[in-house]
Design a protein around this motif. Sequence first.
Motif, PDB file in Angstrom:
ATOM      1  N   LEU A 122      27.716  36.217  41.292  1.00 33.09           N
ATOM      2  CA  LEU A 122      28.719  37.259  41.497  1.00 33.09           C
ATOM      3  C   LEU A 122      28.184  38.638  41.119  1.00 33.09           C
ATOM      4  O   LEU A 122      28.440  39.630  41.804  1.00 33.09           O
ATOM      5  N   VAL A 123      27.433  38.694  40.018  1.00 31.82           N
ATOM      6  CA  VAL A 123      26.893  39.979  39.559  1.00 31.82           C
ATOM      7  C   VAL A 123      25.964  40.599  40.595  1.00 31.82           C
ATOM      8  O   VAL A 123      25.894  41.830  40.736  1.00 31.82           O
ATOM      9  N   SER A 124      25.272  39.771  41.361  1.00 31.26           N
ATOM     10  CA  SER A 124      24.318  40.278  42.354  1.00 31.26           C
ATOM     11  C   SER A 124      24.977  41.133  43.428  1.00 31.26           C
ATOM     12  O   SER A 124      24.307  41.935  44.087  1.00 31.26           O
ATOM     13  N   SER A 125      26.292  40.968  43.599  1.00 32.15           N
ATOM     14  CA  SER A 125      26.988  41.758  44.628  1.00 32.15           C
ATOM     15  C   SER A 125      27.690  42.996  44.056  1.00 32.15           C
ATOM     16  O   SER A 125      28.361  43.727  44.786  1.00 32.15           O
ATOM     17  N   SER A 126      27.502  43.234  42.748  1.00 31.15           N
ATOM     18  CA  SER A 126      28.166  44.373  42.114  1.00 31.15           C
ATOM     19  C   SER A 126      27.502  45.685  42.516  1.00 31.15           C
ATOM     20  O   SER A 126      26.278  45.808  42.544  1.00 31.15           O
ATOM     21  N   GLU A 127      28.333  46.674  42.821  1.00 31.57           N
ATOM     22  CA  GLU A 127      27.832  48.010  43.166  1.00 31.57           C
ATOM     23  C   GLU A 127      28.237  49.051  42.134  1.00 31.57           C
ATOM     24  O   GLU A 127      27.673  50.142  42.091  1.00 31.57           O
ATOM     25  N   SER A 128      29.224  48.715  41.290  1.00 31.93           N
ATOM     26  CA  SER A 128      29.705  49.687  40.310  1.00 31.93           C
ATOM     27  C   SER A 128      30.174  48.950  39.047  1.00 31.93           C
ATOM     28  O   SER A 128      31.373  48.724  38.859  1.00 31.93           O
ATOM     29  N   PRO A 129      29.223  48.564  38.188  1.00 33.05           N
ATOM     30  CA  PRO A 129      29.589  47.818  36.975  1.00 33.05           C
ATOM     31  C   PRO A 129      30.589  48.580  36.113  1.00 33.05           C
ATOM     32  O   PRO A 129      30.498  49.802  35.972  1.00 33.05           O
ATOM     33  N   THR A 130      31.541  47.848  35.556  1.00 32.00           N
ATOM     34  CA  THR A 130      32.493  48.463  34.639  1.00 32.00           C
ATOM     35  C   THR A 130      31.836  48.600  33.269  1.00 32.00           C
ATOM     36  O   THR A 130      30.744  48.089  33.030  1.00 32.00           O
TER      37      THR A 130
ATOM     38  N   ASP B 137      32.055  43.480  39.527  1.00 31.04           N
ATOM     39  CA  ASP B 137      31.768  44.669  38.726  1.00 31.04           C
ATOM     40  C   ASP B 137      32.078  44.431  37.245  1.00 31.04           C
ATOM     41  O   ASP B 137      31.357  44.908  36.366  1.00 31.04           O
ATOM     42  N   ILE B 138      33.146  43.683  36.972  1.00 27.78           N
ATOM     43  CA  ILE B 138      33.488  43.369  35.584  1.00 27.78           C
ATOM     44  C   ILE B 138      32.403  42.500  34.960  1.00 27.78           C
ATOM     45  O   ILE B 138      31.959  42.745  33.837  1.00 27.78           O
ATOM     46  N   LEU B 139      31.950  41.498  35.702  1.00 26.92           N
ATOM     47  CA  LEU B 139      30.915  40.602  35.190  1.00 26.92           C
ATOM     48  C   LEU B 139      29.587  41.320  34.990  1.00 26.92           C
ATOM     49  O   LEU B 139      28.839  41.016  34.054  1.00 26.92           O
ATOM     50  N   ALA B 140      29.300  42.273  35.861  1.00 26.42           N
ATOM     51  CA  ALA B 140      28.096  43.084  35.679  1.00 26.42           C
ATOM     52  C   ALA B 140      28.198  43.864  34.372  1.00 26.42           C
ATOM     53  O   ALA B 140      27.217  44.001  33.626  1.00 26.42           O
ATOM     54  N   GLY B 141      29.399  44.350  34.062  1.00 26.77           N
ATOM     55  CA  GLY B 141      29.626  45.046  32.800  1.00 26.77           C
ATOM     56  C   GLY B 141      29.463  44.120  31.609  1.00 26.77           C
ATOM     57  O   GLY B 141      28.931  44.512  30.566  1.00 26.77           O
TER      58      GLY B 141
END
Length: 259
Positions: free
Chosen positions: A152-160, A186-190
């Motif tokens: 899921l993180v791989s598709s993040s464009e704007s991490p929170t 984006d939340i998971l990227a954060g």
Amino acid sequence: MSNYYVGVDIGSLTVKVVLINNDLEILGQAKIRAGYHGREVAIRLEEQLLADFGLTIKQVTATVATGYGRVTFPSDRELSEITCQAKGISHLFPSSRTIIDIGGQDSKVIKLLPNGKVADFTMNDKCAAGTGRFLEVMATALEIEWREIGELVSSSESPTKISSFCTVFAESEIISQVSAGALKSDILAGVCDSVASRVASMTRRTGLETDIVFTGGVALNRGVVNALTKQLGYPLLVFQEPVITAALGAALLAREIRK
């Protein structure tokens, strides 16, 4: 006649067993989630792994146990996870000078000397932030499996931004972000950035030297690997089975004590 050595790592969440021979070959390895029954699960797992190779406990030359539950396991010696990780990683990656180990309940940074011995280490064992448990809690709050985080993180464009290191407050933060319409990716990227930030800080305090090896269950999470690589500014080496490296080190040390 061949000699066989076993390393058993009874972690907070998972039991790992590794079997090697006199030539230091990994003959087999097994792992299973154990929870509160680490000792019993470890005994059964060791017996099953040996049986797969037509062996019994009596044919094992020596066994070393490590991890949280090491003192409960019937072995020839119990050694700390720090010592076993250093041994396993220096065997797999002789050039390694820094180990980052993120497990279920703690995170550790180990600095190695050129001979593979431990020079220094930093351990975070009083808070779930920066551990596998932290990631599991965040995944549960988002109603996904923790294994899905990396994809899921791989598709993040704007991490929170996750501002709190406290698991309880961080969970409240992401629930608020969901309510505000933020994407799960984006939340998971954060979340991954938050874990990476905490561990990167520990790494710098311990003394960052390359090559850096990332081990433990969280090393299977591509989102954390990428976030930590970015924070440290260096590539991370990851063994194909990063959860067994302490058990491997225990097996190697079992061979040494019976030389």
